[in-house]
Design a protein around this motif. Structure first.
Motif, PDB file in Angstrom:
ATOM      1  N   ASP A   1       0.840  -1.190   0.000  1.00 29.08           N
ATOM      2  CA  ASP A   1       0.000   0.000   0.000  1.00 29.08           C
ATOM      3  C   ASP A   1       0.881   1.249   0.000  1.00 29.08           C
ATOM      4  O   ASP A   1       1.544   1.535  -0.978  1.00 29.08           O
ATOM      5  CB  ASP A   1      -0.943  -0.031   1.209  1.00 29.08           C
ATOM      6  CG  ASP A   1      -2.013   1.048   1.149  1.00 29.08           C
ATOM      7  OD1 ASP A   1      -2.279   1.546   0.043  1.00 29.08           O
ATOM      8  OD2 ASP A   1      -2.575   1.403   2.199  1.00 29.08           O
ATOM      9  N   LYS A   2       0.950   1.966   1.113  1.00 27.84           N
ATOM     10  CA  LYS A   2       1.735   3.196   1.179  1.00 27.84           C
ATOM     11  C   LYS A   2       3.230   2.930   1.352  1.00 27.84           C
ATOM     12  O   LYS A   2       4.049   3.830   1.197  1.00 27.84           O
ATOM     13  CB  LYS A   2       1.245   4.074   2.332  1.00 27.84           C
ATOM     14  CG  LYS A   2      -0.204   4.536   2.205  1.00 27.84           C
ATOM     15  CD  LYS A   2      -0.611   5.363   3.408  1.00 27.84           C
ATOM     16  CE  LYS A   2      -2.055   5.840   3.285  1.00 27.84           C
ATOM     17  NZ  LYS A   2      -2.464   6.661   4.461  1.00 27.84           N
ATOM     18  N   HIS A   3       3.583   1.710   1.673  1.00 28.64           N
ATOM     19  CA  HIS A   3       4.967   1.360   1.970  1.00 28.64           C
ATOM     20  C   HIS A   3       5.679   0.787   0.746  1.00 28.64           C
ATOM     21  O   HIS A   3       5.066   0.106  -0.076  1.00 28.64           O
ATOM     22  CB  HIS A   3       5.027   0.317   3.088  1.00 28.64           C
ATOM     23  CG  HIS A   3       4.473   0.772   4.403  1.00 28.64           C
ATOM     24  ND1 HIS A   3       5.257   1.331   5.387  1.00 28.64           N
ATOM     25  CD2 HIS A   3       3.214   0.750   4.896  1.00 28.64           C
ATOM     26  CE1 HIS A   3       4.510   1.633   6.426  1.00 28.64           C
ATOM     27  NE2 HIS A   3       3.267   1.293   6.150  1.00 28.64           N
ATOM     28  N   PHE A   4       6.974   1.066   0.658  1.00 33.35           N
ATOM     29  CA  PHE A   4       7.860   0.350  -0.254  1.00 33.35           C
ATOM     30  C   PHE A   4       8.994  -0.191   0.596  1.00 33.35           C
ATOM     31  O   PHE A   4       9.776   0.576   1.163  1.00 33.35           O
ATOM     32  CB  PHE A   4       8.394   1.259  -1.355  1.00 33.35           C
ATOM     33  CG  PHE A   4       9.355   0.555  -2.294  1.00 33.35           C
ATOM     34  CD1 PHE A   4       8.886  -0.199  -3.351  1.00 33.35           C
ATOM     35  CD2 PHE A   4      10.731   0.641  -2.095  1.00 33.35           C
ATOM     36  CE1 PHE A   4       9.761  -0.850  -4.213  1.00 33.35           C
ATOM     37  CE2 PHE A   4      11.612  -0.003  -2.940  1.00 33.35           C
ATOM     38  CZ  PHE A   4      11.128  -0.758  -4.006  1.00 33.35           C
ATOM     39  N   ASP A   5       9.089  -1.511   0.702  1.00 40.29           N
ATOM     40  CA  ASP A   5      10.032  -2.152   1.615  1.00 40.29           C
ATOM     41  C   ASP A   5      11.246  -2.673   0.849  1.00 40.29           C
ATOM     42  O   ASP A   5      11.120  -3.207  -0.252  1.00 40.29           O
ATOM     43  CB  ASP A   5       9.368  -3.318   2.350  1.00 40.29           C
ATOM     44  CG  ASP A   5       8.153  -2.883   3.161  1.00 40.29           C
ATOM     45  OD1 ASP A   5       8.041  -1.676   3.441  1.00 40.29           O
ATOM     46  OD2 ASP A   5       7.329  -3.748   3.510  1.00 40.29           O
ATOM     47  N   ILE A   6      12.427  -2.549   1.466  1.00 41.22           N
ATOM     48  CA  ILE A   6      13.650  -3.022   0.813  1.00 41.22           C
ATOM     49  C   ILE A   6      14.115  -4.366   1.374  1.00 41.22           C
ATOM     50  O   ILE A   6      15.069  -4.943   0.873  1.00 41.22           O
ATOM     51  CB  ILE A   6      14.786  -1.996   0.938  1.00 41.22           C
ATOM     52  CG1 ILE A   6      15.219  -1.810   2.401  1.00 41.22           C
ATOM     53  CG2 ILE A   6      14.387  -0.672   0.293  1.00 41.22           C
ATOM     54  CD1 ILE A   6      16.527  -1.075   2.558  1.00 41.22           C
ATOM     55  N   PHE A   7      13.459  -4.859   2.431  1.00 41.55           N
ATOM     56  CA  PHE A   7      13.759  -6.172   3.000  1.00 41.55           C
ATOM     57  C   PHE A   7      15.228  -6.306   3.412  1.00 41.55           C
ATOM     58  O   PHE A   7      15.938  -7.186   2.967  1.00 41.55           O
ATOM     59  CB  PHE A   7      13.336  -7.294   2.039  1.00 41.55           C
ATOM     60  CG  PHE A   7      11.842  -7.383   1.900  1.00 41.55           C
ATOM     61  CD1 PHE A   7      11.090  -8.097   2.817  1.00 41.55           C
ATOM     62  CD2 PHE A   7      11.195  -6.711   0.866  1.00 41.55           C
ATOM     63  CE1 PHE A   7       9.706  -8.152   2.710  1.00 41.55           C
ATOM     64  CE2 PHE A   7       9.813  -6.761   0.753  1.00 41.55           C
ATOM     65  CZ  PHE A   7       9.063  -7.491   1.674  1.00 41.55           C
ATOM     66  N   GLN A   8      15.646  -5.376   4.272  1.00 41.83           N
ATOM     67  CA  GLN A   8      16.947  -5.545   4.922  1.00 41.83           C
ATOM     68  C   GLN A   8      17.005  -6.902   5.622  1.00 41.83           C
ATOM     69  O   GLN A   8      18.011  -7.603   5.564  1.00 41.83           O
ATOM     70  CB  GLN A   8      17.168  -4.419   5.936  1.00 41.83           C
ATOM     71  CG  GLN A   8      18.259  -4.667   6.949  1.00 41.83           C
ATOM     72  CD  GLN A   8      19.623  -4.786   6.321  1.00 41.83           C
ATOM     73  OE1 GLN A   8      20.030  -3.899   5.585  1.00 41.83           O
ATOM     74  NE2 GLN A   8      20.345  -5.864   6.613  1.00 41.83           N
ATOM     75  N   ASN A   9      15.917  -7.259   6.263  1.00 42.55           N
ATOM     76  CA  ASN A   9      15.774  -8.583   6.871  1.00 42.55           C
ATOM     77  C   ASN A   9      14.422  -9.159   6.467  1.00 42.55           C
ATOM     78  O   ASN A   9      13.497  -8.420   6.122  1.00 42.55           O
ATOM     79  CB  ASN A   9      15.849  -8.513   8.395  1.00 42.55           C
ATOM     80  CG  ASN A   9      17.174  -7.947   8.876  1.00 42.55           C
ATOM     81  OD1 ASN A   9      18.234  -8.450   8.527  1.00 42.55           O
ATOM     82  ND2 ASN A   9      17.120  -6.893   9.670  1.00 42.55           N
ATOM     83  N   TYR A  10      14.315 -10.479   6.527  1.00 43.66           N
ATOM     84  CA  TYR A  10      13.025 -11.136   6.333  1.00 43.66           C
ATOM     85  C   TYR A  10      12.691 -11.821   7.650  1.00 43.66           C
ATOM     86  O   TYR A  10      13.168 -12.918   7.941  1.00 43.66           O
ATOM     87  CB  TYR A  10      13.048 -12.138   5.184  1.00 43.66           C
ATOM     88  CG  TYR A  10      11.655 -12.546   4.756  1.00 43.66           C
ATOM     89  CD1 TYR A  10      10.957 -11.787   3.822  1.00 43.66           C
ATOM     90  CD2 TYR A  10      11.032 -13.660   5.310  1.00 43.66           C
ATOM     91  CE1 TYR A  10       9.670 -12.138   3.441  1.00 43.66           C
ATOM     92  CE2 TYR A  10       9.747 -14.015   4.933  1.00 43.66           C
ATOM     93  CZ  TYR A  10       9.068 -13.247   3.999  1.00 43.66           C
ATOM     94  OH  TYR A  10       7.783 -13.591   3.632  1.00 43.66           O
ATOM     95  N   GLU A  11      11.899 -11.111   8.449  1.00 45.50           N
ATOM     96  CA  GLU A  11      11.637 -11.563   9.816  1.00 45.50           C
ATOM     97  C   GLU A  11      10.207 -12.084   9.936  1.00 45.50           C
ATOM     98  O   GLU A  11       9.251 -11.354   9.677  1.00 45.50           O
ATOM     99  CB  GLU A  11      11.861 -10.421  10.809  1.00 45.50           C
ATOM    100  CG  GLU A  11      11.851 -10.850  12.259  1.00 45.50           C
ATOM    101  CD  GLU A  11      12.416  -9.790  13.181  1.00 45.50           C
ATOM    102  OE1 GLU A  11      13.046 -10.149  14.182  1.00 45.50           O
ATOM    103  OE2 GLU A  11      12.215  -8.584  12.893  1.00 45.50           O
TER     104      GLU A  11
END
Length: 367
Positions: free
Chosen positions: A280-290
């Protein structure tokens, strides 16, 4: 089956060894080790990438956070609200800058809960330091609304979030200042410790610049007491080289996250981070996959026995649980999270086959 390490530090160097050696030779041959053109170029390109007006390369992100609060100025009674789901450095930066960190609980997204932030505000509160965690930016609309309502400073702990965004605006550019980490395992990592401060405030830039270089201003004139916390020129050159392909690196991490989502989303006993493309409003770069998982400890051991590396972040404790540092709070969401959280491998050194092997193993564990 080939082992799937959580992070392979040797490959961090070896996979791009020829380019690194070329950079090291070019910079070293000039004797350009500290505060030279390569650093200035990287700072300029980092500002261009993030759309921040100013960037300052520093020795590490923890120094960066501390200097942000030193520049703002904290008294011993001044309180800064943080998430308890963060690295100890978030709290220590406030403490060592002269203030008092106040940890609060997390919300449904495992990031700082804006409702808990507002509940914690009192006459001693001077600021908020949201942690943009695991490559995801907090709901900064709510955070900034609270900050503006109570006239509070906002310094972002964006150590893990370079390139992530909320409503199209990059992590690290919402508040008064922010700090980013270039520790080797970060999405943009150097060959050692390193960090950068971002700010859009000219006054904060001038003060922080002085603080990071023995109190000297841009002209070398001593203006205040300072420290030595400068990003070395070799690592600045390496980071500038890596920044050119950074968008591709983020794309690959999001591809890995998509495989995890596709393979694991139907499992009953684990919860996954939001899938790429669904933020949605976020764009995630996935520094970690938790993830959070039922029977987390047994799952971790099972994967370890299959040569799959996992990590329980920060030893499985929230900031509020460090009684030796004077904390004694009950934050139920954070405590429940740390009983279940587990980070899976996500980096440029693993293949789709490696990711599928991790998924196959997790699925088999829960059958």
């Amino acid at each position: 089956m080939t082992a799937v390490p959580f992070f392979d530090y040797s490959r961090h160097y070896l996979d791009d060894r020829d380019n690194y050696l070329k950079i090291i030779d070019e910079v070293s041959s000039k004797g350009a080790f500290i505060m030279q053109n390569e650093l200035s170029q990287f700072e300029e390109n980092l500002s261009s990438f993030t759309k921040a007006k100013y960037s300052i390369g520093v020795a590490n992100a923890t120094d960066g956070l501390e200097m942000c609060w030193m520049a703002i100025g904290l008294n011993p009674t001044d309180e800064v609200i943080i998430s308890s789901h963060t690295m100890l450095a978030t709290a220590s930066a406030i403490k060592l800058a002269g203030g008092k960190p106040i940890p609060v609980d997390i919300g449904y997204d495992n990031l700082i809960d804006p409702l808990k932030v507002e509940e914690a505000i009192n006459e001693n509160t001077v600021g908020i330091m949201p942690t943009q965690l695991n490559g995801r930016t907090c709901d900064m609309d709510k955070i900034m609304s609270i900050a503006n309502k109570y006239n509070l400073y906002v310094v972002e702990d964006a150590a893990q979030a370079l390139g992530s965004s909320f409503n199209g605006k990059f992590a690290g550019t919402f508040g008064h200042a922010s700090s980013i980490s270039f520790y080797p395992a970060k999405v943009l990592g150097c060959l050692g410790d390193g960090g950068a401060i971002l700010t859009n405030s000219e006054n904060l830039f001038q003060t922080i610049y002085q603080l990071h270089d023995h109190g000297r201003d841009l002209n070398g004139i001593v203006r205040r007491w300072g420290r030595n916390s400068r990003l070395d020129n070799l690592n600045a050159a390496i980071l500038d080289f890596k920044l050119k392909s950074y968008k591709d690196v983020i794309k690959r991490r999001r591809q890995i996250a998509s495989i995890y989502q596709e393979r694991l989303s139907t499992l009953e006993y684990i919860n996954l981070p939001p899938a790429p493309g669904s933020e949605d409003k976020h764009f995630d770069i996935f520094q970690n996959y938790e993830i959070t998982a039922r029977n987390r400890n047994q799952l971790k051991k099972y994967l370890h026995d299959l040569d799959i590396g996992t990590l329980i972040q920060w030893g499985g404790q929230g900031i509020h649980q460090f009684k030796e540092l004077g904390f004694d709070l009950n934050l139920p969401n954070t405590e429940l999270f740390f009983k279940k959280c587990l980070m899976l491998p996500i980096n440029l050194f693993i293949s789709d086959n490696d990711v599928n092997y991790v998924c196959d193993s997790i699925i088999k564990f829960y059958k």
